[in-house]
Scaffold this motif. Structure first.
Motif, PDB file in Angstrom:
ATOM      1  N   GLU A  95       0.830  -1.203   0.000  1.00 40.47           N
ATOM      2  CA  GLU A  95       0.000   0.000   0.000  1.00 40.47           C
ATOM      3  C   GLU A  95       0.869   1.260   0.000  1.00 40.47           C
ATOM      4  N   TRP A  96       1.932   1.241   0.805  1.00 48.02           N
ATOM      5  CA  TRP A  96       2.853   2.377   0.838  1.00 48.02           C
ATOM      6  C   TRP A  96       3.488   2.605  -0.533  1.00 48.02           C
ATOM      7  N   ALA A  97       3.902   1.534  -1.178  1.00 50.21           N
ATOM      8  CA  ALA A  97       4.533   1.669  -2.492  1.00 50.21           C
ATOM      9  C   ALA A  97       3.561   2.275  -3.502  1.00 50.21           C
ATOM     10  N   ASP A  98       2.318   1.827  -3.488  1.00 53.24           N
ATOM     11  CA  ASP A  98       1.311   2.367  -4.403  1.00 53.24           C
ATOM     12  C   ASP A  98       1.145   3.869  -4.217  1.00 53.24           C
ATOM     13  N   GLU A  99       1.060   4.295  -2.974  1.00 54.69           N
ATOM     14  CA  GLU A  99       0.746   5.686  -2.678  1.00 54.69           C
ATOM     15  C   GLU A  99       1.962   6.599  -2.723  1.00 54.69           C
ATOM     16  N   SER A 100       3.148   6.049  -2.512  1.00 55.71           N
ATOM     17  CA  SER A 100       4.343   6.891  -2.499  1.00 55.71           C
ATOM     18  C   SER A 100       5.116   6.785  -3.813  1.00 55.71           C
ATOM     19  N   ILE A 101       5.726   5.648  -4.062  1.00 55.79           N
ATOM     20  CA  ILE A 101       6.533   5.494  -5.279  1.00 55.79           C
ATOM     21  C   ILE A 101       5.662   5.635  -6.526  1.00 55.79           C
ATOM     22  N   GLY A 102       4.465   5.049  -6.487  1.00 53.32           N
ATOM     23  CA  GLY A 102       3.593   5.081  -7.654  1.00 53.32           C
ATOM     24  C   GLY A 102       3.206   6.489  -8.058  1.00 53.32           C
ATOM     25  N   ILE A 103       2.684   7.261  -7.113  1.00 47.29           N
ATOM     26  CA  ILE A 103       2.187   8.600  -7.420  1.00 47.29           C
ATOM     27  C   ILE A 103       3.328   9.592  -7.617  1.00 47.29           C
ATOM     28  N   LYS A 104       4.300   9.573  -6.728  1.00 45.78           N
ATOM     29  CA  LYS A 104       5.399  10.539  -6.821  1.00 45.78           C
ATOM     30  C   LYS A 104       6.336  10.233  -7.985  1.00 45.78           C
ATOM     31  N   GLY A 105       6.404   8.956  -8.367  1.00 49.65           N
ATOM     32  CA  GLY A 105       7.246   8.605  -9.504  1.00 49.65           C
ATOM     33  C   GLY A 105       6.787   9.262 -10.791  1.00 49.65           C
ATOM     34  N   ARG A 106       5.476   9.446 -10.943  1.00 55.58           N
ATOM     35  CA  ARG A 106       4.959  10.109 -12.143  1.00 55.58           C
ATOM     36  C   ARG A 106       5.427  11.564 -12.198  1.00 55.58           C
ATOM     37  N   LYS A 107       5.401  12.223 -11.050  1.00 51.34           N
ATOM     38  CA  LYS A 107       5.838  13.620 -11.005  1.00 51.34           C
ATOM     39  C   LYS A 107       7.326  13.733 -11.308  1.00 51.34           C
ATOM     40  N   ALA A 108       8.101  12.802 -10.775  1.00 53.25           N
ATOM     41  CA  ALA A 108       9.547  12.826 -11.031  1.00 53.25           C
ATOM     42  C   ALA A 108       9.832  12.583 -12.505  1.00 53.25           C
ATOM     43  N   ALA A 193       5.523  -5.014  -6.004  1.00 54.87           N
ATOM     44  CA  ALA A 193       4.965  -3.668  -6.053  1.00 54.87           C
ATOM     45  C   ALA A 193       6.089  -2.639  -6.127  1.00 54.87           C
ATOM     46  N   VAL A 194       7.050  -2.749  -5.222  1.00 51.97           N
ATOM     47  CA  VAL A 194       8.164  -1.797  -5.198  1.00 51.97           C
ATOM     48  C   VAL A 194       8.958  -1.860  -6.504  1.00 51.97           C
ATOM     49  N   ALA A 195       9.256  -3.050  -6.974  1.00 49.50           N
ATOM     50  CA  ALA A 195      10.061  -3.200  -8.191  1.00 49.50           C
ATOM     51  C   ALA A 195       9.327  -2.669  -9.416  1.00 49.50           C
ATOM     52  N   GLY A 196       8.074  -3.076  -9.586  1.00 49.33           N
ATOM     53  CA  GLY A 196       7.318  -2.647 -10.763  1.00 49.33           C
ATOM     54  C   GLY A 196       7.057  -1.160 -10.783  1.00 49.33           C
ATOM     55  N   LEU A 197       6.716  -0.595  -9.638  1.00 47.42           N
ATOM     56  CA  LEU A 197       6.402   0.831  -9.576  1.00 47.42           C
ATOM     57  C   LEU A 197       7.636   1.703  -9.753  1.00 47.42           C
ATOM     58  N   SER A 198       8.814   1.135  -9.538  1.00 49.46           N
ATOM     59  CA  SER A 198      10.040   1.932  -9.621  1.00 49.46           C
ATOM     60  C   SER A 198      10.548   2.105 -11.046  1.00 49.46           C
ATOM     61  N   ILE A 199       9.874   1.533 -12.039  1.00 52.72           N
ATOM     62  CA  ILE A 199      10.407   1.610 -13.407  1.00 52.72           C
ATOM     63  C   ILE A 199      10.489   3.042 -13.916  1.00 52.72           C
ATOM     64  N   LEU A 200       9.597   3.925 -13.427  1.00 56.02           N
ATOM     65  CA  LEU A 200       9.629   5.302 -13.909  1.00 56.02           C
ATOM     66  C   LEU A 200      10.802   6.081 -13.322  1.00 56.02           C
ATOM     67  N   LEU A 201      11.381   5.562 -12.240  1.00 57.87           N
ATOM     68  CA  LEU A 201      12.541   6.221 -11.638  1.00 57.87           C
ATOM     69  C   LEU A 201      13.812   5.862 -12.403  1.00 57.87           C
ATOM     70  N   LYS A 202      13.896   4.594 -12.800  1.00 55.21           N
ATOM     71  CA  LYS A 202      15.010   4.124 -13.618  1.00 55.21           C
ATOM     72  C   LYS A 202      14.567   2.847 -14.315  1.00 55.21           C
ATOM     73  N   PHE A 203      14.651   2.840 -15.635  1.00 55.53           N
ATOM     74  CA  PHE A 203      14.182   1.683 -16.383  1.00 55.53           C
ATOM     75  C   PHE A 203      15.162   0.519 -16.250  1.00 55.53           C
ATOM     76  N   PRO A 204      14.638  -0.713 -16.162  1.00 55.26           N
ATOM     77  CA  PRO A 204      15.506  -1.884 -15.961  1.00 55.26           C
ATOM     78  C   PRO A 204      16.531  -2.052 -17.077  1.00 55.26           C
ATOM     79  N   ASN A 205      17.557  -2.852 -16.779  1.00 54.14           N
ATOM     80  CA  ASN A 205      18.681  -3.034 -17.696  1.00 54.14           C
ATOM     81  C   ASN A 205      18.464  -4.164 -18.695  1.00 54.14           C
TER      82      ASN A 205
END
Length: 265
Positions: A95-108, A193-205
């Motif tokens: 739930e934390w990942a959805d609301e934090s990394i998910g939403i804020k990652g779009r802004k970043a 959740a954490v791994a998938g939502l983090s793709i917008l921060l840095k795309f996988p290799n």
């Protein structure tokens, strides 16, 4: 076959794709066209947002609900622990990942594309016509920043999001320092959740998305290139290498290298 109604660049869709791959389930990706495709999706499901999973006559909306559904209907390789404490921690972190990394990652990410025309162009699907790529690349950075105000992506909001994401990545890096996964010794919904939502921060290799290969390893300045967070992204890419099927391994009949357009009867 399972069908996933999605946006290719949606990190919540990616969260579900990662889960489906982890469970070894075959599925077909259906790209929903913004606007008209969402209207058609709403007609069937009462839900305009993606991802939506179709399993026979059932439609399941929301990435969290999809994960819970898959655990019930396809229990092999469970996502949510049965131990009460681990289960609680897993659900809380998801739930934390959805609301934090998910939403804020779009802004970043918006900040990154508004400053870098080449990066913006690289985010377009491979099949995008060259003329459209040129138009997108040519949008002035200042115009994008003005548009950002209209969707709540003001400079102050973006700076706040990036500051919060730095704290998130620091926390994740510390949690994973002496543990293979976020909750215990086996991967759980929290990890995916954490791994998938983090793709917008840095795309996988590796090639997991229907995007130009030039996007591989690229991401948001201050986050993707910060050595302090490199252990987290190394962990994330290792999780992908273990469980996410590369795009080139798909065939047109068992999963798809490129999503088909939405076509609802």
């Amino acid at each position: 076959m399972l069908e996933l109604y999605q946006f290719e660049l949606s990190q919540y869709s990616e969260k579900v794709r990662l889960i489906l791959d982890y469970k070894g389930l075959e599925y077909r990706k259906i790209e929903v066209t913004p606007g008209v495709g969402q209207v058609e999706l709403y007609r069937l499901t009462g839900q305009r947002q993606v991802p939506v999973l179709r399993d026979g006559s059932r439609y399941i909306a929301d990435s969290t609900e999809i994960a819970k559904y898959l655990d019930l209907q396809y229990p092999a390789r469970p996502l949510i622990p049965t131990d009460p404490k681990k289960r609680g921690l897993c659900l809380m972190m998801e739930e934390w990942a959805d609301e934090s990394i998910g939403i804020k990652g779009r802004k970043a990410l918006f900040s990154a594309i508004s400053q870098n025309q080449n990066f913006r162009k690289s985010l377009l699907p491979r099949a995008t016509p060259d003329v459209l790529k040129s138009l997108v690349e040519g949008v002035p950075n200042d115009l994008l920043k003005v548009l950002g105000f209209g969707v709540g992506y003001s400079p102050d909001a973006i700076r706040s999001a990036i500051a919060d994401l730095k704290q998130d990545l620091e926390a994740l890096t510390l949690l994973l320092a002496d543990s293979p996964y976020l909750v215990g010794d086996e991967p759980t919904l929290a990890d995916f959740a954490v791994a998938g939502l983090s793709i917008l921060l840095k795309f996988p290799n590796a090639v997991y998305l229907n995007l130009p290969e030039t996007i591989i390893g690229k991401g948001v300045p201050e986050l993707a290139d910060n050595l302090l967070y490199q252990p987290f992204f190394t962990w994330r890419d290792r999780l992908y290498a273990q469980y996410r099927r590369p795009l080139l391994s798909y065939t047109t009949t068992g999963g798809s290298s490129a999503p088909t357009s939405i076509n609802i009867d």
